[in-house]
Design a protein around this motif. Structure first.
Motif, PDB file in Angstrom:
ATOM      1  N   ALA A 162       0.822  -1.125   0.063  1.00  0.00           N
ATOM      2  CA  ALA A 162       0.004   0.099  -0.032  1.00  0.00           C
ATOM      3  C   ALA A 162       0.802   1.310   0.083  1.00  0.00           C
ATOM      4  N   ILE A 163       2.026   1.265   0.878  1.00  0.00           N
ATOM      5  CA  ILE A 163       2.922   2.427   0.690  1.00  0.00           C
ATOM      6  C   ILE A 163       3.429   2.569  -0.525  1.00  0.00           C
ATOM      7  N   LEU A 164       4.049   1.583  -0.962  1.00  0.00           N
ATOM      8  CA  LEU A 164       4.843   1.716  -2.459  1.00  0.00           C
ATOM      9  C   LEU A 164       3.582   2.187  -3.427  1.00  0.00           C
ATOM     10  N   GLN A 165       2.503   1.854  -3.684  1.00  0.00           N
ATOM     11  CA  GLN A 165       1.547   1.871  -4.649  1.00  0.00           C
ATOM     12  C   GLN A 165       0.780   3.434  -4.250  1.00  0.00           C
ATOM     13  N   ASN A 166       0.764   4.022  -3.243  1.00  0.00           N
ATOM     14  CA  ASN A 166       0.137   5.189  -3.136  1.00  0.00           C
ATOM     15  C   ASN A 166       0.765   6.340  -2.460  1.00  0.00           C
TER      16      ASN A 166
END
Length: 427
Positions: free
Chosen positions: A106-110
């Protein structure tokens, strides 16, 4: 990544002496500070060079957290409660394979990449406050003078070994000098440390602990399980991303069943270990793990995700029944003053075993994927056959541990302690 691993490998050998010299609670809190501050600095890094330097600082803290935490737990629990306490304490750790990949994805994507490190700051602060208020001051024995020669030799050996193994995972040429020479030098330095440790009164790590048959067998089991478990853990997310083309978040969710399987059996693991001994429970766990690996060797590009998830759940059950019983058996066989030497050794063996398993499977997958006659999904099948072989090999140290514990005798652990001159932990 390599900088963090090398720093972590370098500091683990000194944790036992540091815990005896300064107190396990104080060392644990210092390690939390180093890891948290290192995480914050990594988030602020303005270049690759500064990021590597700050990762080294982060690794210095991260390398001490686990062995010192296990030391405190073993000192407080005592032999009668060891299995149950380790099972309970391990439950939150089992959430990591479930939540970690999802949160990271989630961190890497958003979000910005720096949040990978910033997310550690509030956790580190809370952990530090709880450690300050709740952890007891424990006696880890007399520290003596720091074995400087042993520290230099062993830290260099462990660092070179981890470096060589990490390069093995990224080079298809097994005979590449960058792979061979660090590993060879590490093996020579390990022999030098062994020779040194047997001739001085207070070495950095007491290798005489291996005269205790239960501890020696449990240590060998920990090494084998590290290779079997951590090596195979790299294959599942790679399969979902490279073969099924899933996003990082979905991949994290699909890896979750393995962590869920571990979490489900942890409360039962402690009770079974306390009743039947670590050898029996670990042997059963590795058998389940091996059986759970066989279906993955036949997984193709269109295999049902539900089917794969059920298989991963079974593997998680096997993992949950494997690791903690072996470590519980190791700790239960020692005197309280020996724990500060035992915990870093077990952690080194576990991490080196994991590095070897990861490197081997990475090379197998690389070579199979590069073969023009092999389909991408078939490359993962080949890697899982190798993973099954590693799991089956890890049955051998489990059998050794089972025999060392001698479960037929009602006081097997007391006998093992008597052979090594040890008193039961907590007496």
């Amino acid at each position: 990544m390599t900088g963090y691993l090398l720093s972590l490998a370098a500091v683990i050998p000194v944790t036992g002496w540091a815990a005896r010299r300064y107190g396990a609670k104080r060392v644990y809190m210092v390690s939390l500070v180093l890891f948290t501050v290192g995480s914050g600095l990594c988030a602020l890094a303005a270049s690759t060079t500064s990021l590597v330097v700050f990762r080294v600082l982060q690794g210095a803290g991260g390398g001490m957290i686990m062995p010192v935490g296990q030391l405190i737990m073993a000192q407080v629990a005592g032999p009668k409660r060891m299995g149950r306490v380790m099972g309970i304490v391990a439950m939150p750790a089992m959430l990591a394979p479930i939540l970690g990949p999802v949160v990271g994805g989630a961190i890497l994507q958003n979000l910005h990449w720096s949040w990978i490190f910033l997310v550690n700051l509030p956790i580190g602060v809370v952990a530090l406050l709880l450690a300050w208020r709740m952890l007891p001051h424990t006696d880890s024995g007399e520290a003596g003078r720091l074995d400087v020669f042993g520290l230099a030799v062993l830290s260099t050996a462990s660092t070179l070994l981890v470096y060589g193994l990490s390069q093995l995972g990224t080079h298809t040429d097994l005979a590449a000098p960058i792979v061979v020479w660090p590993i060879l030098i590490a093996l020579v330095l390990s022999g030098v440390f062994l020779w040194h440790a047997l001739r001085v009164e207070r070495p950095l790590l007491d290798v005489r602990l291996y005269a205790n048959r239960v501890f020696a067998a449990a240590s060998l089991t920990t090494f084998g399980l590290g290779a079997a478990l951590f090596g195979a853990m790299i294959l599942v997310p790679l399969y979902y991303q490279e073969i099924r083309h899933e996003s990082v978040i979905v991949t994290g969710l699909l890896v979750g069943p393995q962590g869920l399987g571990m979490l489900l059996v942890m409360p039962l693991t402690g009770r079974l270990t306390q009743r039947y001994g670590g050898g029996r429970v670990a042997l059963g766990g590795v058998l389940i793990l091996s059986l759970g690996t066989i279906p993955l060797a036949f997984v193709g590009a269109g295999t049902s995700i539900l089917y794969i998830s059920l298989v991963l759940l079974l593997r998680g059950v096997g993992i949950g029944f494997s690791f903690m019983p072996a470590m519980t058996a190791a700790f239960s066989a020692l005197r309280p003053d020996q724990l500060s030497d035992a915990t870093p050794q077990l952690n080194v063996l576990q991490r080196i075993g994991g590095a070897i398993g990861t490197a081997v499977l990475a090379v197998v997958l690389q070579r199979a994927s590069g073969h023009t006659l092999i389909k991408p999904a078939s490359a993962f099948q080949t890697a899982y056959w190798w993973s099954l072989g590693i799991a089956v090999l890890s049955l051998i140290p489990c059998l050794v541990l089972l025999r060392a514990e001698n479960p037929r005798a009602p006081h097997s652990r007391a006998v093992a302690n008597a052979e090594s001159g040890a008193e039961p932990l907590g007496v």
